[in-house]
Enzyme design. Structure first.
Site, PDB file in Angstrom:
ATOM      1  N   SER A 152       1.507 -15.628   5.261  1.00 21.54           N
ATOM      2  CA  SER A 152       0.328 -16.268   4.682  1.00 21.54           C
ATOM      3  C   SER A 152       0.401 -16.468   3.173  1.00 21.54           C
ATOM      4  CB  SER A 152      -0.935 -15.480   5.026  1.00 21.54           C
ATOM      5  OG  SER A 152      -0.992 -14.278   4.294  1.00 21.54           O
ATOM      6  N   LYS A 181      -3.619 -11.560  -1.093  1.00 20.51           N
ATOM      7  CA  LYS A 181      -4.104 -12.946  -1.224  1.00 20.51           C
ATOM      8  C   LYS A 181      -4.246 -13.287  -2.706  1.00 20.51           C
ATOM      9  CE  LYS A 181      -4.805 -13.529   3.227  1.00 20.51           C
ATOM     10  NZ  LYS A 181      -3.775 -14.128   3.994  1.00 20.51           N
TER      11      LYS A 181
END
Length: 164
Positions: A40, A82
């Site tokens: 991701s 993230k």
């Protein structure tokens, strides 16, 4: 001579034990290495990369757009890497794969826009006391678009280093 040798051996053994206790203490309470287990955050953080975390919560007023952060995912509780996109009070939208924060187009050279062409999201307003995060690999990332803005209390460590 035999007695002196055993004293030296005990001294070395004691030094090794103290060193191991210090290293173990650092690992448990101060710095933690983790392996990135998803795609991701590619290309920034490749699957299999190592990250090092300082096991202290970052102060709430230190989050800035573009910063890489580590937190406990609201979705499954796993430690997650993230990128901060926006903080409390800011507005976020994605229009045809282009990110806008407070109606300003954000340049993201690390995002492959061709893979997410036609993507739309928002607009949403980030609640106070929260951070909006996205993965760099937008096509495969489960992030604030799925689970919403992340509460500041979920940030339990500070990213020290990312090794691809």
């Amino acid at each position: 001579m035999g007695y002196r040798g055993s004293t030296e051996t005990r001294g070395r053994t004691t030094a090794v034990i103290i060193f191991l206790v210090l290293v173990l203490g650092l690992r448990i309470w101060v710095v933690e290495p983790l392996t990135v287990s998803s795609t991701s955050m590619e290309p920034t953080g490749l699957s299999g990369s190592t990250i090092f975390l300082l096991k202290t919560s970052p102060p709430p007023d230190t989050f800035t757009a573009g910063q890489l952060v580590v937190f406990q995912s609201p979705e499954d509780g796993h430690t997650t890497l993230k990128r901060v996109i926006a903080v409390g009070g800011q507005h976020v939208s994605i229009e045809d794969a282009i990110l806008y924060v407070d109606n300003v187009r954000i340049d993201e050279p690390f995002v492959d826009h061709s893979r997410i062409d036609g993507t739309y999201f928002g607009p949403v307003t980030v609640p106070e006391g929260h951070v909006f995060v996205l993965g760099d690999n937008r096509a495969l990332s489960i992030d604030s678009r799925e689970f919403g803005a992340v509460p500041l209390k979920n940030f339990t460590a500070t990213l020290l280093w990312l090794q691809n």
